[in-house]
Scaffold this motif. Structure first.
Motif, short mmCIF file in Angstrom:
data_model
loop_
_atom_site.label_atom_id
_atom_site.label_comp_id
_atom_site.label_asym_id
_atom_site.label_seq_id
_atom_site.Cartn_x
_atom_site.Cartn_y
_atom_site.Cartn_z
N LYS A 1 43.16 21.20 7.02
CA LYS A 1 41.99 21.35 6.01
C LYS A 1 41.62 22.66 5.76
O LYS A 1 41.67 23.71 6.66
N SER B 1 33.45 18.03 5.91
CA SER B 1 33.10 17.66 7.25
C SER B 1 32.99 16.06 7.59
O SER B 1 33.20 15.95 8.76
N ASP B 2 33.29 15.41 6.58
CA ASP B 2 33.65 13.80 6.87
C ASP B 2 34.88 13.58 7.30
O ASP B 2 35.19 12.50 7.74
N SER C 1 31.98 19.21 0.29
CA SER C 1 30.99 18.27 0.84
C SER C 1 31.78 17.25 1.65
O SER C 1 31.16 16.73 2.65
#
Length: 194
Positions: free
Chosen positions: A12, A36-37, A33
């Motif tokens: 990542k 983080s998921d 955004s």
């Protein structure tokens, strides 16, 4: 064209991930955004993919839901919006905030997105006003799709709705998460199968 990827998350980075599928590592650009998921590196991951083909490059863009992918591709249809700006928009604001800004013609809110000036924001509003759903419709469609899936799995509609409402209250907004959380409530013995 690649429409989705399911594989192991190798790395990542702030603007992309590498997903390994059958020994091949695919570099996928993702909204900030969404990072983080994502699960930890080494975990399995599923992404909805948009394949962007140019003369000199083949780029993959990944999204957590088909709805985000659809909004991304709709953005690409706007004059002056390329993949980088479209990704910035989805990185800078939530889907509902973006849809509200379009529906309410909120130029100032859209101008907060890096790379988006006043003229481009006005063009977005003009071109997308009738092409995108209202912010509440995203939840409604997601709700209906998830409810339909639960009923098709054999659960009574009333029980499925009850479990789905609990999942929504816990903040889940992706169909995969809503299904998983709803099933957790349903298999806890609280709701009976039909």
């Amino acid at each position: 064209m690649i429409g989705s990827l399911r594989g192991r998350l190798l790395s990542k980075k702030p603007d992309n991930v590498i997903v390994e599928v059958n020994g091949i590592g695919y570099l996928v650009n993702v909204p900030v955004s969404f990072l983080s998921d994502l699960p930890h590196e080494g975990s399995d991951v599923f992404l909805h993919i948009y394949t962007h083909v140019r003369e000199d490059a083949l780029q993959l863009y990944g999204f957590p839901s088909d709805e985000e992918k659809r909004i991304f591709t709709t953005l690409l249809g706007v004059t002056g919006i390329g993949p980088k700006v479209a990704l910035n928009i989805l990185s800078g604001v939530s889907i509902n905030d973006f849809l509200n800004a379009i529906n309410n013609e909120d130029v100032a809110m859209l101008c907060r997105v890096p790379g988006l000036g006043k003229k481009t924001a006005q063009r977005l509003i003009l071109e997308l006003r009738d092409k995108l759903p209202a912010s509440g419709e995203v939840k409604d469609r997601l709700y209906e799709d998830t409810l339909s899936a639960l009923v098709n799995l054999g659960y009574k509609k009333a029980g499925a709705q009850e479990a789905l409402e609990k999942a929504y209250k816990n903040g889940y907004t992706r169909i995969e998460d809503l299904l998983r959380e709803s099933l957790r409530y349903l298999t806890g013995g609280v709701v009976e199968k039909g």
